[in-house]
Design a protein around this motif. Sequence first.
Motif, PDB file in Angstrom:
ATOM      1  N   ILE A 370      27.437  -7.040 -13.328  1.00 26.89           N
ATOM      2  CA  ILE A 370      26.225  -6.737 -12.566  1.00 26.89           C
ATOM      3  C   ILE A 370      26.145  -5.226 -12.382  1.00 26.89           C
ATOM      4  CG2 ILE A 370      25.069  -7.063 -10.348  1.00 26.89           C
ATOM      5  CD1 ILE A 370      26.566  -9.743 -10.126  1.00 26.89           C
ATOM      6  N   SER A 371      24.980  -4.638 -12.684  1.00 19.34           N
ATOM      7  CA  SER A 371      24.814  -3.189 -12.606  1.00 19.34           C
ATOM      8  C   SER A 371      23.554  -2.850 -11.813  1.00 19.34           C
ATOM      9  CB  SER A 371      24.742  -2.593 -14.022  1.00 19.34           C
ATOM     10  OG  SER A 371      23.555  -3.007 -14.670  1.00 19.34           O
ATOM     11  N   ASP A 372      23.282  -1.551 -11.691  1.00 20.12           N
ATOM     12  CA  ASP A 372      22.073  -0.999 -11.065  1.00 20.12           C
ATOM     13  C   ASP A 372      21.955  -1.399  -9.594  1.00 20.12           C
ATOM     14  OD1 ASP A 372      19.704   0.194 -10.507  1.00 20.12           O
ATOM     15  OD2 ASP A 372      18.597  -0.664 -12.193  1.00 20.12           O
ATOM     16  N   PHE A 373      22.598  -0.620  -8.738  1.00 23.96           N
ATOM     17  CA  PHE A 373      22.637  -0.916  -7.306  1.00 23.96           C
ATOM     18  C   PHE A 373      21.654  -0.074  -6.497  1.00 23.96           C
ATOM     19  CE2 PHE A 373      26.352  -2.964  -8.766  1.00 23.96           C
ATOM     20  CZ  PHE A 373      26.731  -3.892  -7.807  1.00 23.96           C
ATOM     21  N   GLY A 374      20.616   0.448  -7.146  1.00 27.58           N
ATOM     22  CA  GLY A 374      19.674   1.310  -6.456  1.00 27.58           C
ATOM     23  C   GLY A 374      18.890   0.639  -5.345  1.00 27.58           C
ATOM     24  N   CYS A 375      18.734  -0.682  -5.393  1.00 23.28           N
ATOM     25  CA  CYS A 375      17.978  -1.412  -4.359  1.00 23.28           C
ATOM     26  C   CYS A 375      18.881  -2.201  -3.422  1.00 23.28           C
ATOM     27  CB  CYS A 375      16.986  -2.372  -5.018  1.00 23.28           C
ATOM     28  SG  CYS A 375      15.659  -1.564  -5.926  1.00 23.28           S
ATOM     29  N   CYS A 376      20.191  -1.999  -3.511  1.00 25.95           N
ATOM     30  CA  CYS A 376      21.091  -2.882  -2.776  1.00 25.95           C
ATOM     31  C   CYS A 376      21.057  -2.622  -1.279  1.00 25.95           C
ATOM     32  CB  CYS A 376      22.524  -2.732  -3.295  1.00 25.95           C
ATOM     33  SG  CYS A 376      23.341  -1.216  -2.769  1.00 25.95           S
ATOM     34  N   LEU A 377      21.472  -3.634  -0.534  1.00 26.63           N
ATOM     35  CA  LEU A 377      21.665  -3.532   0.916  1.00 26.63           C
ATOM     36  C   LEU A 377      23.168  -3.512   1.149  1.00 26.63           C
ATOM     37  CD1 LEU A 377      20.523  -3.679   3.847  1.00 26.63           C
ATOM     38  CD2 LEU A 377      20.732  -6.158   3.668  1.00 26.63           C
ATOM     39  N   ALA A 378      23.668  -2.380   1.624  1.00 29.83           N
ATOM     40  CA  ALA A 378      25.111  -2.235   1.833  1.00 29.83           C
ATOM     41  C   ALA A 378      25.327  -1.646   3.211  1.00 29.83           C
ATOM     42  CB  ALA A 378      25.717  -1.332   0.761  1.00 29.83           C
ATOM     43  N   GLN A 379      25.610  -2.500   4.170  1.00 25.92           N
ATOM     44  CA  GLN A 379      25.712  -2.058   5.554  1.00 25.92           C
ATOM     45  C   GLN A 379      27.138  -2.147   6.054  1.00 25.92           C
ATOM     46  OE1 GLN A 379      22.847  -4.354   7.741  1.00 25.92           O
ATOM     47  NE2 GLN A 379      21.184  -2.985   7.207  1.00 25.92           N
ATOM     48  N   ARG A 380      27.405  -1.322   7.047  1.00 26.82           N
ATOM     49  CA  ARG A 380      28.764  -1.240   7.576  1.00 26.82           C
ATOM     50  C   ARG A 380      29.183  -2.525   8.271  1.00 26.82           C
ATOM     51  NH1 ARG A 380      29.527   3.835  11.195  1.00 26.82           N
ATOM     52  NH2 ARG A 380      29.146   4.802   9.196  1.00 26.82           N
ATOM     53  N   ASP A 381      28.233  -3.225   8.906  1.00 24.54           N
ATOM     54  CA  ASP A 381      28.602  -4.408   9.684  1.00 24.54           C
ATOM     55  C   ASP A 381      28.755  -5.663   8.838  1.00 24.54           C
ATOM     56  OD1 ASP A 381      26.016  -4.923   9.012  1.00 24.54           O
ATOM     57  OD2 ASP A 381      25.260  -5.092  11.056  1.00 24.54           O
ATOM     58  N   SER A 382      28.446  -5.595   7.521  1.00 21.87           N
ATOM     59  CA  SER A 382      28.646  -6.716   6.583  1.00 21.87           C
ATOM     60  C   SER A 382      27.844  -7.956   6.933  1.00 21.87           C
ATOM     61  CB  SER A 382      30.144  -7.095   6.498  1.00 21.87           C
ATOM     62  OG  SER A 382      30.910  -5.986   6.123  1.00 21.87           O
ATOM     63  N   SER A 383      26.805  -7.810   7.747  1.00 21.75           N
ATOM     64  CA  SER A 383      26.068  -8.999   8.176  1.00 21.75           C
ATOM     65  C   SER A 383      25.083  -9.487   7.128  1.00 21.75           C
ATOM     66  CB  SER A 383      25.306  -8.692   9.474  1.00 21.75           C
ATOM     67  OG  SER A 383      24.310  -7.707   9.244  1.00 21.75           O
ATOM     68  N   LEU A 384      24.686  -8.594   6.194  1.00 25.10           N
ATOM     69  CA  LEU A 384      23.673  -8.914   5.188  1.00 25.10           C
ATOM     70  C   LEU A 384      22.355  -9.326   5.840  1.00 25.10           C
ATOM     71  CD1 LEU A 384      25.732 -10.810   2.463  1.00 25.10           C
ATOM     72  CD2 LEU A 384      25.000  -8.432   2.485  1.00 25.10           C
ATOM     73  N   GLN A 385      22.102  -8.851   7.027  1.00 23.27           N
ATOM     74  CA  GLN A 385      20.852  -9.136   7.735  1.00 23.27           C
ATOM     75  C   GLN A 385      20.126  -7.821   7.987  1.00 23.27           C
ATOM     76  OE1 GLN A 385      21.707 -11.456  11.220  1.00 23.27           O
ATOM     77  NE2 GLN A 385      21.965 -13.327  10.036  1.00 23.27           N
ATOM     78  N   LEU A 386      18.867  -7.779   7.598  1.00 26.93           N
ATOM     79  CA  LEU A 386      18.075  -6.564   7.687  1.00 26.93           C
ATOM     80  C   LEU A 386      16.960  -6.732   8.713  1.00 26.93           C
ATOM     81  CD1 LEU A 386      17.303  -3.756   6.522  1.00 26.93           C
ATOM     82  CD2 LEU A 386      15.861  -4.982   4.879  1.00 26.93           C
ATOM     83  N   PRO A 387      16.902  -5.921   9.759  1.00 29.03           N
ATOM     84  CA  PRO A 387      15.767  -5.965  10.698  1.00 29.03           C
ATOM     85  C   PRO A 387      14.467  -5.678   9.957  1.00 29.03           C
ATOM     86  CG  PRO A 387      17.581  -4.679  11.605  1.00 29.03           C
ATOM     87  CD  PRO A 387      17.935  -4.946  10.174  1.00 29.03           C
ATOM     88  N   PHE A 388      13.488  -6.536  10.158  1.00 30.00           N
ATOM     89  CA  PHE A 388      12.223  -6.446   9.416  1.00 30.00           C
ATOM     90  C   PHE A 388      11.078  -6.327  10.421  1.00 30.00           C
ATOM     91  CE2 PHE A 388       9.012  -8.533   6.456  1.00 30.00           C
ATOM     92  CZ  PHE A 388       8.916  -7.433   5.621  1.00 30.00           C
TER      93      PHE A 388
END
Length: 592
Positions: A370-388
Amino acid sequence: MSVKHAIYRGLELGRSVLQLGLKSGGRFAAKLRAERFRVGPSVRTAQPQAFLPSRYRYYRTSLKGLAAQLQSAAFRRRFTGGSPRNRAVCLAFGLGVGLIEQQLEDDRKTAATCEEIQAVFRKKRFHGPLKPFTSGYKLEDYRIGKQIGKGSNAAVYEAAAQFAPSTESDTEKKCSQVQLREDKEEVETARSLTCCSLKSFPMAIKMMWNFGAGSSSENILKSMSQELVPAHPLALKREKEQITLDGQFGILPKRVSAHPNVIRVYRAFTADVPLLPGAQEEYPDVLPARLYPAGLGNNRTLFLVMKNYPYTLRQYLEESTPGRRQGSLMMLQLLEGVDHLCRQGVAHRDLKSDNVLLEFDSDGCPRLVISDFGCCLAQRDSSLQLPFNTIWVSRGGNSSLMAPEVATAVPGCSVVIDYSKADAWAVGAISYEIFGQHNPFYRAVGLESRRYQEKQLPPLPSSVPADVQLVIRLLLRRNPSKRPSARVAANMLHLSLWGRNALANQDSTGMKKVADWLLCQSAMVLLKGCGGPSGTSVEAELQRSFLSNLDLEDLRTAVGFLLYGHQRQACIVSARSSVTQVLKMDTLGDLD
């Protein structure tokens, strides 16, 4: 009531009381706290949560004592009076509790087995395909060849360096020899030329397009820090590591550890944008004004150095259709890669066949990364939850392969998008391409992830194994709570490929046969790993990845899904057989 019936009812009563928890559970707990019910000191052990919820933790350590107490009470009543029915029910209840304790003991042993195997294989680190080197932090260190790829935010060129060690490994030697079965001679010629090019240019340089990040190294690294998520620890110079890389969402992005199915960035540096071959013809607008008067780009940008792979997954599938086993292994590799990212708190968010690179192992099996991580979500808390909370928050790339929970999210106060199973959904959609079908979410008149119904999913070819079809259908469930995680889906394919004997006559609660199979599998993988080249094959890497991530509950869930699928398939076959018999009888009746 017969004694047999009474014992049966007692067993059922014992199971229902301890598994589901009746209203009188508090009274039982109070009795269990009495000293007479204790058998030895309590020991803290990890217990599987699916069998008894955590609120019944006291039952977990006292079931043996309860069973013994109930059974002894039943025998005492045998000599002190009481109706036969009550004595039988009490004895059966005690036996039922004892059976549950035995099952929990088996689960404890299976969980311990999983932990031991996991510890052994986690010590065996994966080493990247390129040998480590100490130079290469300047663009002048590389010899750049032709362009091999171009996307919406970067161009990729083949490259070589004088300081880099020879990378012509057994895998690449085999790559030059492996010719897929093609009827077209020009395709084979193109593949041979590609492999020869890899020997001359074993690396690839990705040049990012810089529109608004300015020309200072600090601003460039901050703006494009998501590209550094798969970076090697020595990718940046020591002084550059001191820069605080904020990332798109205002927090430090993670660096994922090495994995055979995730790209590795070996060097990352900023440099002046050069005039590379084809630049003025293919992407003139992103060039700086000093190279193209109408260009909008800045003078400096970010460069990433990686291994050069011969194909993208899309290119490979345009030329070839993998067999059923190869297709299963390719799908499994994507799930292993996604699971590795999820475990480290990263969601790719732009998974598609163009962003998956491919080479061949020593046995000619495709290896995917798997390549191309330009759109990835990589957060310190590892929750994989993004406030929207606003429409300006990016959901990720590639709207066609956006999971339903992401595509249908509406911004608002306290709205959060959960990406924990979004990439696994995308793997389910890409699997159609792997098995020779059109991606149902790509076609002009195809489905939309925002509003499709699961019954609208097109059927897969009959050559695709039933277990694989089951996994794909489960991954494409709209409701993420009913969708398996990438780890569970990967476990299902592992069991289907290598553990079918362990599933024979297996139920979803007892895992002893699976534990025995795990021990045999571990021994076999360890022996293969010591045998040289076979240890670097795709199958060996997948088996090591599976064994290093063993978890009893994930494994039990995978077994449950597979057994459900097998039972459902058996019912369908039985129903078809019955229909066929009825039709035959009708035909014979007509003949008479």
